[in-house]
Scaffold this motif. Structure first.
Motif, short mmCIF file in Angstrom:
data_model
loop_
_atom_site.label_atom_id
_atom_site.label_comp_id
_atom_site.label_asym_id
_atom_site.label_seq_id
_atom_site.Cartn_x
_atom_site.Cartn_y
_atom_site.Cartn_z
N VAL A 172 0.98 -1.20 -0.06
CA VAL A 172 -0.08 -0.05 0.02
C VAL A 172 0.80 1.28 0.02
O VAL A 172 0.45 2.34 -0.52
N THR A 173 2.05 1.22 0.37
CA THR A 173 2.90 2.45 0.56
C THR A 173 3.21 2.95 -0.78
O THR A 173 3.20 4.08 -1.12
N GLY A 174 3.29 1.81 -1.74
CA GLY A 174 3.70 2.22 -3.11
C GLY A 174 2.50 2.48 -4.08
O GLY A 174 2.63 3.26 -4.83
N ARG A 175 1.49 1.96 -3.78
CA ARG A 175 0.25 1.92 -4.55
C ARG A 175 -0.72 2.96 -4.25
O ARG A 175 -1.57 3.33 -4.98
N VAL A 176 -0.73 3.50 -2.92
CA VAL A 176 -1.58 4.59 -2.67
C VAL A 176 -0.72 5.87 -2.54
O VAL A 176 -0.01 5.96 -1.70
N GLU A 177 -1.30 6.77 -3.34
CA GLU A 177 -0.46 7.93 -3.41
C GLU A 177 -0.39 8.96 -2.09
O GLU A 177 -1.30 8.89 -1.26
N LYS A 178 0.75 9.46 -1.66
CA LYS A 178 1.11 10.08 -0.48
C LYS A 178 0.61 9.37 0.71
O LYS A 178 0.48 10.21 1.91
N PHE A 179 0.38 7.91 0.91
CA PHE A 179 -0.02 7.43 2.07
C PHE A 179 1.32 7.58 2.97
O PHE A 179 2.44 7.06 2.25
N VAL A 180 1.27 7.66 4.34
CA VAL A 180 2.43 7.75 5.31
C VAL A 180 2.33 6.65 5.97
O VAL A 180 1.39 6.76 6.93
N PRO A 181 3.07 5.43 6.17
CA PRO A 181 2.94 4.46 7.01
C PRO A 181 3.62 4.71 8.22
O PRO A 181 4.30 5.53 8.42
N CYS A 182 3.19 3.60 9.15
CA CYS A 182 3.98 3.45 10.29
C CYS A 182 5.00 2.44 10.45
O CYS A 182 4.90 1.57 9.73
N HIS A 183 5.60 2.52 11.39
CA HIS A 183 6.83 1.36 11.72
C HIS A 183 6.04 -0.30 12.08
O HIS A 183 6.51 -1.04 11.57
N SER A 184 5.40 -0.05 12.92
CA SER A 184 4.91 -1.32 13.42
C SER A 184 4.04 -2.03 12.52
O SER A 184 3.22 -1.43 11.66
N LYS A 185 4.22 -3.35 12.86
CA LYS A 185 3.30 -4.16 12.02
C LYS A 185 2.10 -5.07 12.93
O LYS A 185 1.37 -5.70 12.43
N ASP A 186 1.94 -4.56 14.08
CA ASP A 186 0.88 -5.03 15.12
C ASP A 186 -0.23 -4.10 14.96
O ASP A 186 -0.60 -3.34 15.16
N ASN A 231 3.17 9.97 16.18
CA ASN A 231 4.12 9.12 16.62
C ASN A 231 4.19 7.95 15.31
O ASN A 231 3.57 7.26 15.33
N ALA A 232 5.53 8.14 14.98
CA ALA A 232 5.62 7.24 13.55
C ALA A 232 5.67 5.66 14.00
O ALA A 232 5.88 5.02 13.00
N GLU A 233 5.97 5.41 15.14
CA GLU A 233 5.96 3.86 15.53
C GLU A 233 4.66 3.44 15.25
O GLU A 233 4.59 2.21 14.67
N GLU A 247 -2.79 2.87 14.18
CA GLU A 247 -3.81 3.74 13.93
C GLU A 247 -3.51 4.54 12.58
O GLU A 247 -2.34 4.43 12.08
N VAL A 248 -4.55 4.74 11.87
CA VAL A 248 -4.62 5.71 10.62
C VAL A 248 -5.42 6.81 10.63
O VAL A 248 -6.44 6.76 11.14
N TYR A 249 -4.57 8.05 10.43
CA TYR A 249 -5.39 9.40 10.76
C TYR A 249 -5.56 9.75 9.15
O TYR A 249 -4.80 9.75 8.46
#
Length: 517
Positions: A420-434, A457-459, A439-441
Motif C-alpha cells: 500500500v505504501t507504493g500503490r496509494v499516493e501520499k500514504f505515510v505508513p507507520c513502523h509497527s506491524k501490530d 508517533n511514527a511507531e 492507527e491511521v489518521y
C-alpha cells in the motif's frame, strides 16, 4: 491413564428393537428429528390421514385443536378408521394401524384396489409412529352406526376396544385422534401456533373446497378459532400472495397423464395443476399429494428446465439478445417468477418419510414437457405479457452480469498481498506491524498532512490525505463507488475488506475488523 476396557463385542452384542422402542429410542428415523421439528412432523402424519379421507370425497372439514396441556386433537368427518377385527390378517385393525409399522390401507393405490387413489399417506408408518411417540393417545372412530374407542399410553394399548351404538345427537361419521407428544421422546413438544397456521393454510389451498379449522385453547374450555378455506385452491392463493405486485395476470393450467419411471416398471397416473405469474418479487412452492415439498425435487427441476428453455427460445426468436450476449439462466427468471405446482400420483417416490422432495423421473418429465409446450404457446399468444417477462428477465440478467463484473473488479483491486505504501499516493505508513496498536489518521489535504506528520508517533500512527470532495457512498451505486480513487485508496489502506449487499452473494471478502492493517 490407561483406557477403560470396553465390553467384549461378540455373538450376544446384537440387539433388536421391538414394539414402541423402535420409535421411542430413535424418533429421528421416522420424524427427521427428535426436537420440535420431529414433534411437528408427528402432527402432520395424523393430519395427512384426515386429508386423504377428505380428498377422496369423505367429509369437507377438518378440525385441529391445541389444548392448554399442549396435547393435540385432529377431527375429520370421513368414513372412520377401521378398528375392529381383520379376518384376513387375523388381528384387530387398531393393532395394525396404531401398533404395527408398515401396516395400512394405501399400498395398492396404483392397482385401483385400495381405499384411496391419490394419498399423502404411503408407507403405513405415520399413525403407529405417532402413537409410539406419544405420552397418551385416544382414538374414536364413528362409522355411521357404531362408535369404536381405543386408548394408548407411551406406545402400549390401555384396555380393550370399546364399541357402542351411536346415539341421537352424536357425531355420525369420522375419526377423532387426541394425543400428547411425549417429552421422553422429543426434546420439545410445544408446537407453535405459527406452524399450525402455515400447515393448515397450505393444506387449504392445495385441497380446494375443504375447510380447515384451528382451535387454540386459551383458558379452560375457551378457544380462539381460525379458519382456512380456498374455493378455487391455488388459483385463489396465487392472487392472494401477488396482490399489488403482479406484473402479469396469474395463469392456471391443469393436466393428467400416465407413464413409467422406467420401461419395466408399472404405469401410474399423474395429475397436476400449475399456476404462475411474474411479479415484483418471485417465489416457488411445490406440493405433491398434499405434501409440501420443501426441497422440491422433480417439480423444481422441471420448472427450472422448462422456463429457462421456453423464455430463452422466445428471446432468440424475437432477436432480443445483444450481439454475442450469453443466454439467460434460471436465476434471472426466479427473481420475478411466482409459481405453484400442486401435483398428485398413484405411485410416489419420496426422498424419505418426511416427504420434502420427490424423485419420480416420469413426474419430472411430464411436468417439463407440459410446461415447455404450453409456455411456448403462452408467450406467442400473449404478446403484452411476453414483452413484460422478457424485458424483466433481460434486465435481471444484465444487472446480474454487471454486479458480477463489479465484484470481480473490486476483488482484483482489494485482494491479494499489496504494497500500500507504493500503490496509494501520499500514504505515510507507520513502523509497527501490530494491528492491535496501529492507527491511521485520515486528513484533508497536503497541508493538514504536513502538520500531522510532524506531530504523530511514527511507531504506530499512519496518515493518508484525502484530496477533494469525498463521494457520498450512501447515495451512489457500487459501480460508481468503486470508480472513486479516494474510496478505493481508503479501502486499500484500511485493508479490512468491503461488504457488498446484493440479491446474489458473491465470493468477495466481506468486512472483517480483524483484518485491519
Amino acid at each position: 491413564m490407561a483406557k477403560q476396557k470396553k465390553t467384549e463385542y461378540g455373538e450376544q452384542s446384537i440387539k433388536s428393537l421391538k414394539g414402541a422402542e423402535r420409535v421411542r429410542l430413535r424418533p429421528a428415523v421416522i420424524f427427521g428429528s427428535d426436537d420440535i421439528i420431529g414433534a411437528q412432523h408427528s402432527f402432520v402424519e395424523i393430519l395427512a390421514n384426515s386429508v386423504d379421507e377428505a380428498r377422496e370425497g369423505y367429509g369437507d372439514k377438518i378440525i385441529v385443536t391445541k389444548y392448554l396441556d399442549l396435547s393435540i386433537e385432529v377431527e375429520d368427518f370421513g368414513r372412520g378408521v377401521p378398528l375392529g377385527f381383520n379376518e384376513k390378517e387375523g388381528r384387530y385393525n387398531w393393532e395394525l394401524v396404531f401398533c404395527e409399522l408398515y401396516a395400512g390401507g394405501k399400498y395398492n393405490n396404483n392397482e385401483g384396489e385400495g381405499a384411496y387413489e391419490f394419498s399423502l399417506g404411503l408407507n403405513g408408518l405415520g399413525a403407529t409412529a405417532t402413537q409410539y411417540s406419544s405420552a397418551f393417545m385416544t382414538v374414536k372412530s364413528y362409522n355411521g352406526t357404531t362408535l369404536s374407542e381405543m386408548d394408548f399410553k407411551r406406545g402400549e394399548p390401555v384396555g380393550d376396544l370399546r364399541v357402542s351404538p351411536i346415539e341421537a345427537g352424536m357425531k355420525k361419521r369420522g375419526t377423532v385422534i387426541h394425543w400428547l407428544p411425549d417429552l421422553d421422546v422429543f426434546k420439545e413438544n410445544d408446537i407453535p401456533e405459527e406452524f399450525f397456521d402455515a400447515t393448515m393454510r397450505r393444506q387449504a389451498f392445495v385441497n380446494a373446497g375443504i375447510r380447515f379449522v384451528f382451535q387454540k385453547e386459551v383458558a379452560k374450555g375457551k378457544f380462539e378459532k381460525s379458519e382456512y378455506y380456498y374455493e378455487r385452491g391455488i388459483a385463489d392463493y396465487i392472487e392472494e400472495i401477488t396482490e399489488g405486485i403482479a406484473m402479469t395476470s396469474p395463469v392456471l393450467w391443469k393436466f393428467e397423464t400416465k407413464g413409467r419411471d422406467r420401461e419395466d416398471m408399472p404405469e401410474y397416473k399423474v395429475r397436476a395443476e400449475i399456476s404462475f405469474c411474474f411479479a415484483k418479487s418471485g417465489s416457488s412452492e411445490y406440493y405433491h399429494n398434499s405434501s409440501f415439498l420443501e426441497y422440491g425435487g422433480a417439480p423444481d427441476k422441471a420448472v427450472k428446465n422448462a422456463f429457462t428453455y421456453a423464455i430463452d427460445k422466445f428471446i432468440k426468436g424475437a432477436g432480443k439478445y445483444n450481439k454475442n450476449e450469453s443466454k439467460i439462466s434460471f436465476a434471472d427468471i426466479a427473481d420475478n417468477l411466482t409459481v405453484i405446482i400442486n401435483s398428485a400420483s398413484t405411485q410416489t417416490s419420496y426422498e424419505n418419510q418426511t416427504k420434502k422432495a420427490i424423485t419420480n423421473a416420469f413426474i419430472q418429465k411430464a411436468i417439463t414437457d407440459f410446461l415447455k409446450e404450453n409456455l411456448e404457446i403462452y408467450l406467442t399468444e400473449n404478446q403484452s405479457a411476453a414483452n413484460t417477462i422478457v424485458s424483466q428477465v433481460l434486465v435481471n440478467k444484465r444487472a446480474r452480469e454487471s454486479a458480477e463484473r463489479t465484484k470481480l473488479d473490486i476483488k482484483k483491486k482489494l485482494s491479494g498481498t499489496m504494497d500500500v505504501t507504493g500503490r496509494v499516493e501520499k500514504f505515510v505508513p507507520c513502523h509497527s506491524k501490530d494491528p492491535s496498536i496501529r492507527e491511521v489518521y485520515i486528513v484533508e489535504g497536503d497541508s493538514a498532512m504536513g502538520s500531522c506528520k510532524t506531530a504523530r508517533n511514527a511507531e504506530f500512527q499512519a496518515i493518508i490525505p484525502i484530496r477533494g470532495k469525498t463521494l457520498n457512498c450512501m447515495k451512489s451505486s457500487y459501480e460508481k463507488i468503486f470508480q472513486s480513487d479516494i474510496i478505493v485508496d481508503l479501502l486499500r489502506v484500511i485493508g479490512c475488506g468491503v461488504e457488498v449487499k446484493s440479491k446474489r452473494p458473491g465470493d468477495l471478502a466481506t468486512f472483517d475488523y480483524n483484518q485491519l492493517k
